[in-house]
Structures are given as structure tokens and as C-alpha cells.
Design a protein around this motif. Structure first.
Motif, PDB file in Angstrom:
ATOM      1  N   ASN A  31     -14.694  -5.089   3.660  1.00 26.52           N
ATOM      2  CA  ASN A  31     -14.849  -6.524   3.437  1.00 26.52           C
ATOM      3  C   ASN A  31     -13.918  -7.069   2.365  1.00 26.52           C
ATOM      4  O   ASN A  31     -13.907  -8.273   2.109  1.00 26.52           O
ATOM      5  CB  ASN A  31     -16.285  -6.851   3.024  1.00 26.52           C
ATOM      6  CG  ASN A  31     -17.273  -6.652   4.153  1.00 26.52           C
ATOM      7  OD1 ASN A  31     -16.883  -6.530   5.321  1.00 26.52           O
ATOM      8  ND2 ASN A  31     -18.545  -6.602   3.824  1.00 26.52           N
ATOM      9  N   TYR A  32     -13.150  -6.179   1.719  1.00 30.82           N
ATOM     10  CA  TYR A  32     -12.334  -6.574   0.576  1.00 30.82           C
ATOM     11  C   TYR A  32     -10.862  -6.659   0.939  1.00 30.82           C
ATOM     12  O   TYR A  32     -10.299  -5.731   1.532  1.00 30.82           O
ATOM     13  CB  TYR A  32     -12.493  -5.565  -0.563  1.00 30.82           C
ATOM     14  CG  TYR A  32     -13.830  -5.595  -1.239  1.00 30.82           C
ATOM     15  CD1 TYR A  32     -14.941  -4.998  -0.648  1.00 30.82           C
ATOM     16  CD2 TYR A  32     -14.003  -6.229  -2.465  1.00 30.82           C
ATOM     17  CE1 TYR A  32     -16.178  -5.028  -1.260  1.00 30.82           C
ATOM     18  CE2 TYR A  32     -15.240  -6.273  -3.072  1.00 30.82           C
ATOM     19  CZ  TYR A  32     -16.318  -5.672  -2.467  1.00 30.82           C
ATOM     20  OH  TYR A  32     -17.538  -5.708  -3.066  1.00 30.82           O
ATOM     21  N   GLY A  33     -10.264  -7.784   0.550  1.00 31.78           N
ATOM     22  CA  GLY A  33      -8.809  -7.808   0.555  1.00 31.78           C
ATOM     23  C   GLY A  33      -8.333  -6.966  -0.615  1.00 31.78           C
ATOM     24  O   GLY A  33      -8.922  -6.995  -1.695  1.00 31.78           O
ATOM     25  N   MET A  34      -7.278  -6.189  -0.404  1.00 31.36           N
ATOM     26  CA  MET A  34      -6.805  -5.278  -1.442  1.00 31.36           C
ATOM     27  C   MET A  34      -5.362  -5.584  -1.811  1.00 31.36           C
ATOM     28  O   MET A  34      -4.570  -6.062  -0.987  1.00 31.36           O
ATOM     29  CB  MET A  34      -6.912  -3.828  -0.962  1.00 31.36           C
ATOM     30  CG  MET A  34      -8.326  -3.374  -0.628  1.00 31.36           C
ATOM     31  SD  MET A  34      -9.446  -3.461  -2.031  1.00 31.36           S
ATOM     32  CE  MET A  34      -8.724  -2.236  -3.128  1.00 31.36           C
ATOM     33  N   VAL A  48       2.617  -7.014  -6.334  1.00 29.45           N
ATOM     34  CA  VAL A  48       3.477  -6.085  -5.609  1.00 29.45           C
ATOM     35  C   VAL A  48       3.257  -6.224  -4.101  1.00 29.45           C
ATOM     36  O   VAL A  48       4.189  -6.488  -3.342  1.00 29.45           O
ATOM     37  CB  VAL A  48       3.200  -4.632  -6.036  1.00 29.45           C
ATOM     38  CG1 VAL A  48       3.968  -3.654  -5.143  1.00 29.45           C
ATOM     39  CG2 VAL A  48       3.566  -4.429  -7.502  1.00 29.45           C
ATOM     40  N   ALA A  49       2.005  -6.045  -3.666  1.00 26.02           N
ATOM     41  CA  ALA A  49       1.715  -6.071  -2.236  1.00 26.02           C
ATOM     42  C   ALA A  49       0.227  -6.313  -2.027  1.00 26.02           C
ATOM     43  O   ALA A  49      -0.584  -6.050  -2.926  1.00 26.02           O
ATOM     44  CB  ALA A  49       2.109  -4.752  -1.576  1.00 26.02           C
ATOM     45  N   ALA A  50      -0.124  -6.813  -0.848  1.00 25.65           N
ATOM     46  CA  ALA A  50      -1.522  -7.043  -0.504  1.00 25.65           C
ATOM     47  C   ALA A  50      -1.737  -6.746   0.971  1.00 25.65           C
ATOM     48  O   ALA A  50      -0.790  -6.799   1.774  1.00 25.65           O
ATOM     49  CB  ALA A  50      -1.938  -8.474  -0.832  1.00 25.65           C
ATOM     50  N   ILE A  51      -2.985  -6.465   1.314  1.00 22.81           N
ATOM     51  CA  ILE A  51      -3.327  -6.141   2.695  1.00 22.81           C
ATOM     52  C   ILE A  51      -4.670  -6.766   3.023  1.00 22.81           C
ATOM     53  O   ILE A  51      -5.568  -6.809   2.168  1.00 22.81           O
ATOM     54  CB  ILE A  51      -3.333  -4.601   2.897  1.00 22.81           C
ATOM     55  CG1 ILE A  51      -3.432  -4.232   4.373  1.00 22.81           C
ATOM     56  CG2 ILE A  51      -4.423  -3.944   2.070  1.00 22.81           C
ATOM     57  CD1 ILE A  51      -3.085  -2.761   4.637  1.00 22.81           C
ATOM     58  N   ASN A  52      -4.816  -7.251   4.254  1.00 22.24           N
ATOM     59  CA  ASN A  52      -6.069  -7.913   4.607  1.00 22.24           C
ATOM     60  C   ASN A  52      -7.140  -6.878   4.953  1.00 22.24           C
ATOM     61  O   ASN A  52      -6.907  -5.667   4.900  1.00 22.24           O
ATOM     62  CB  ASN A  52      -5.847  -8.907   5.748  1.00 22.24           C
ATOM     63  CG  ASN A  52      -5.574  -8.227   7.081  1.00 22.24           C
ATOM     64  OD1 ASN A  52      -5.157  -7.080   7.123  1.00 22.24           O
ATOM     65  ND2 ASN A  52      -5.809  -8.958   8.154  1.00 22.24           N
ATOM     66  N   VAL A  53      -8.341  -7.358   5.293  1.00 22.99           N
ATOM     67  CA  VAL A  53      -9.479  -6.453   5.434  1.00 22.99           C
ATOM     68  C   VAL A  53      -9.299  -5.441   6.560  1.00 22.99           C
ATOM     69  O   VAL A  53      -9.726  -4.289   6.445  1.00 22.99           O
ATOM     70  CB  VAL A  53     -10.793  -7.245   5.616  1.00 22.99           C
ATOM     71  CG1 VAL A  53     -11.106  -8.034   4.364  1.00 22.99           C
ATOM     72  CG2 VAL A  53     -10.724  -8.162   6.815  1.00 22.99           C
ATOM     73  N   SER A  54      -8.641  -5.838   7.632  1.00 18.73           N
ATOM     74  CA  SER A  54      -8.466  -4.916   8.757  1.00 18.73           C
ATOM     75  C   SER A  54      -7.258  -4.011   8.595  1.00 18.73           C
ATOM     76  O   SER A  54      -7.147  -2.984   9.273  1.00 18.73           O
ATOM     77  CB  SER A  54      -8.320  -5.712  10.055  1.00 18.73           C
ATOM     78  OG  SER A  54      -7.081  -6.402  10.076  1.00 18.73           O
ATOM     79  N   GLY A  55      -6.346  -4.420   7.705  1.00 18.25           N
ATOM     80  CA  GLY A  55      -5.108  -3.665   7.552  1.00 18.25           C
ATOM     81  C   GLY A  55      -4.003  -4.131   8.483  1.00 18.25           C
ATOM     82  O   GLY A  55      -2.905  -3.583   8.462  1.00 18.25           O
ATOM     83  N   GLY A  56      -4.292  -5.163   9.259  1.00 15.06           N
ATOM     84  CA  GLY A  56      -3.321  -5.601  10.240  1.00 15.06           C
ATOM     85  C   GLY A  56      -2.260  -6.544   9.711  1.00 15.06           C
ATOM     86  O   GLY A  56      -1.235  -6.760  10.364  1.00 15.06           O
ATOM     87  N   GLY A  98      -9.152  -5.405  -5.912  1.00 17.68           N
ATOM     88  CA  GLY A  98      -9.916  -5.808  -4.744  1.00 17.68           C
ATOM     89  C   GLY A  98     -10.438  -7.225  -4.868  1.00 17.68           C
ATOM     90  O   GLY A  98     -10.843  -7.634  -5.952  1.00 17.68           O
ATOM     91  N   SER A  99     -10.433  -7.958  -3.768  1.00 19.55           N
ATOM     92  CA  SER A  99     -10.904  -9.332  -3.753  1.00 19.55           C
ATOM     93  C   SER A  99     -11.993  -9.509  -2.709  1.00 19.55           C
ATOM     94  O   SER A  99     -11.806  -9.149  -1.548  1.00 19.55           O
ATOM     95  CB  SER A  99      -9.744 -10.275  -3.443  1.00 19.55           C
ATOM     96  OG  SER A  99     -10.208 -11.606  -3.333  1.00 19.55           O
ATOM     97  N   LEU A 104      -4.792 -11.147   1.063  1.00 20.81           N
ATOM     98  CA  LEU A 104      -3.354 -11.355   0.835  1.00 20.81           C
ATOM     99  C   LEU A 104      -3.070 -12.240  -0.376  1.00 20.81           C
ATOM    100  O   LEU A 104      -2.038 -12.917  -0.419  1.00 20.81           O
ATOM    101  CB  LEU A 104      -2.704 -11.951   2.087  1.00 20.81           C
ATOM    102  CG  LEU A 104      -2.931 -11.174   3.380  1.00 20.81           C
ATOM    103  CD1 LEU A 104      -2.332 -11.927   4.562  1.00 20.81           C
ATOM    104  CD2 LEU A 104      -2.336  -9.782   3.281  1.00 20.81           C
ATOM    105  N   ALA A 105      -3.975 -12.251  -1.344  1.00 23.21           N
ATOM    106  CA  ALA A 105      -3.766 -13.077  -2.530  1.00 23.21           C
ATOM    107  C   ALA A 105      -2.674 -12.498  -3.418  1.00 23.21           C
ATOM    108  O   ALA A 105      -2.547 -11.277  -3.561  1.00 23.21           O
ATOM    109  CB  ALA A 105      -5.059 -13.195  -3.315  1.00 23.21           C
ATOM    110  N   VAL A 106      -1.898 -13.373  -4.041  1.00 23.40           N
ATOM    111  CA  VAL A 106      -0.835 -12.925  -4.937  1.00 23.40           C
ATOM    112  C   VAL A 106      -1.163 -13.205  -6.397  1.00 23.40           C
ATOM    113  O   VAL A 106      -0.504 -12.675  -7.291  1.00 23.40           O
ATOM    114  CB  VAL A 106       0.520 -13.572  -4.582  1.00 23.40           C
ATOM    115  CG1 VAL A 106       0.932 -13.215  -3.166  1.00 23.40           C
ATOM    116  CG2 VAL A 106       0.465 -15.075  -4.766  1.00 23.40           C
ATOM    117  N   ARG A 107      -2.171 -14.017  -6.638  1.00 19.59           N
ATOM    118  CA  ARG A 107      -2.525 -14.380  -8.005  1.00 19.59           C
ATOM    119  C   ARG A 107      -3.599 -13.442  -8.545  1.00 19.59           C
ATOM    120  O   ARG A 107      -4.575 -13.140  -7.854  1.00 19.59           O
ATOM    121  CB  ARG A 107      -2.992 -15.824  -8.067  1.00 19.59           C
ATOM    122  CG  ARG A 107      -1.910 -16.823  -7.662  1.00 19.59           C
ATOM    123  CD  ARG A 107      -2.467 -18.232  -7.602  1.00 19.59           C
ATOM    124  NE  ARG A 107      -2.902 -18.690  -8.920  1.00 19.59           N
ATOM    125  CZ  ARG A 107      -2.123 -19.334  -9.776  1.00 19.59           C
ATOM    126  NH1 ARG A 107      -0.862 -19.592  -9.455  1.00 19.59           N
ATOM    127  NH2 ARG A 107      -2.592 -19.736 -10.944  1.00 19.59           N
TER     128      ARG A 107
END
Length: 124
Positions: A31-34, A48-56, A98-99, A104-107
Motif C-alpha cells: 500500500n506504500y509508495g516507496m 533519487v527515485a520512486a516507485i508506485n505501489v504495484s511497481g509498474g 515510504g509514503s 512517485l513523490a519527489v518531495r
């Protein structure tokens, strides 16, 4: 309380590669954006980088595009950062975050949980 533990940092020569991992102690990891951030001495922490909950879907800072790859394994509660063609300017402490609310947050302020960081040092 979510705990994030990074590993995989170390000393590498310029042009080399490292793979960082972050293990999360939470049942609902999927459930967490990372995201991954880094902080060099005397500088602010940067995205640096972010990924959504599914990884897609992924997102990268411009200077990391094509060199860094973020991925996640929701079955193992882990998120990874593969870093290739490392440069001395990549030297920093790298943090996993983790969010609960954002993907995909950058802040920095959009992230709720942080790891303790792992040192990456790239020698020239």
C-alpha cells in the motif's frame, strides 16, 4: 510503526555498480509508495527515485536516469535500487522512504517513514 532498514552500501570505484536494498517491517507494504533519497555531506537530502505501489511505474531524478533502477518485491516487503556507472558525485548516504498517501513523490515531506541510511562512497 513502520521500520525501514537499508543495506548494500559500500565503497566502489567510479564506473562500478551497487545494489541497495530496503526491508520494510509492515504487513501492508504493497500500500506504500516507496522512494530513495540521498544526502551528501553539507548538502540537502535530494530525491533519487520512486516507485508506485504495484511497481509498474517509476520516476527518477534527471541525473540518475539511465544509470539507476528502482524495483520492489511486495511479496518480500523490499524495495531495491540498482546503481550502475557510478560517479564520485554519487557519494552520499542513501535513504529509503515510504509514503502512505502518495505514489512517485519527489518531495521529502510527502514521505512518512524513513530508514537510517546506508553509505555509498564512489572513488575516482
Amino acid at each position: 510503526q513502520v521500520q525501514l532498514v537499508e543495506s548494500g552500501g559500500g565503497l566502489v570505484q567510479a564506473g562500478g555498480s551497487l545494489r541497495l536494498s530496503c526491508a520494510a517491517s509492515v504487513r501492508t507494504f504493497s500500500n506504500y509508495g516507496m522512494g530513495w533519497f540521498r544526502q551528501a555531506p553539507g548538502q540537502e537530502r535530494e530525491f533519487v527515485a520512486a516507485i508506485n505501489v504495484s511497481g509498474g511505474t517509476t520516476r527518477y531524478a534527471d541525473s540518475m536516469k539511465g544509470r539507476f533502477t528502482i524495483s520492489r518485491d511486495n511479496a518480500k516487503n523490499t524495495v531495491s535500487l540498482r546503481m550502475d556507472n557510478l560517479k564520485p558525485e554519487d557519494t552520499a548516504v542513501y535513504y529509503c522512504a515510504g509514503s502512505q498517501r502518495y505514489a512517485l513523490a519527489v518531495r521529502l515531506e510527502y514521505y512518512d517513514f524513513w530508514g537510517q541510511g546506508t553509505q555509498v562512497t564512489v572513488s575516482s
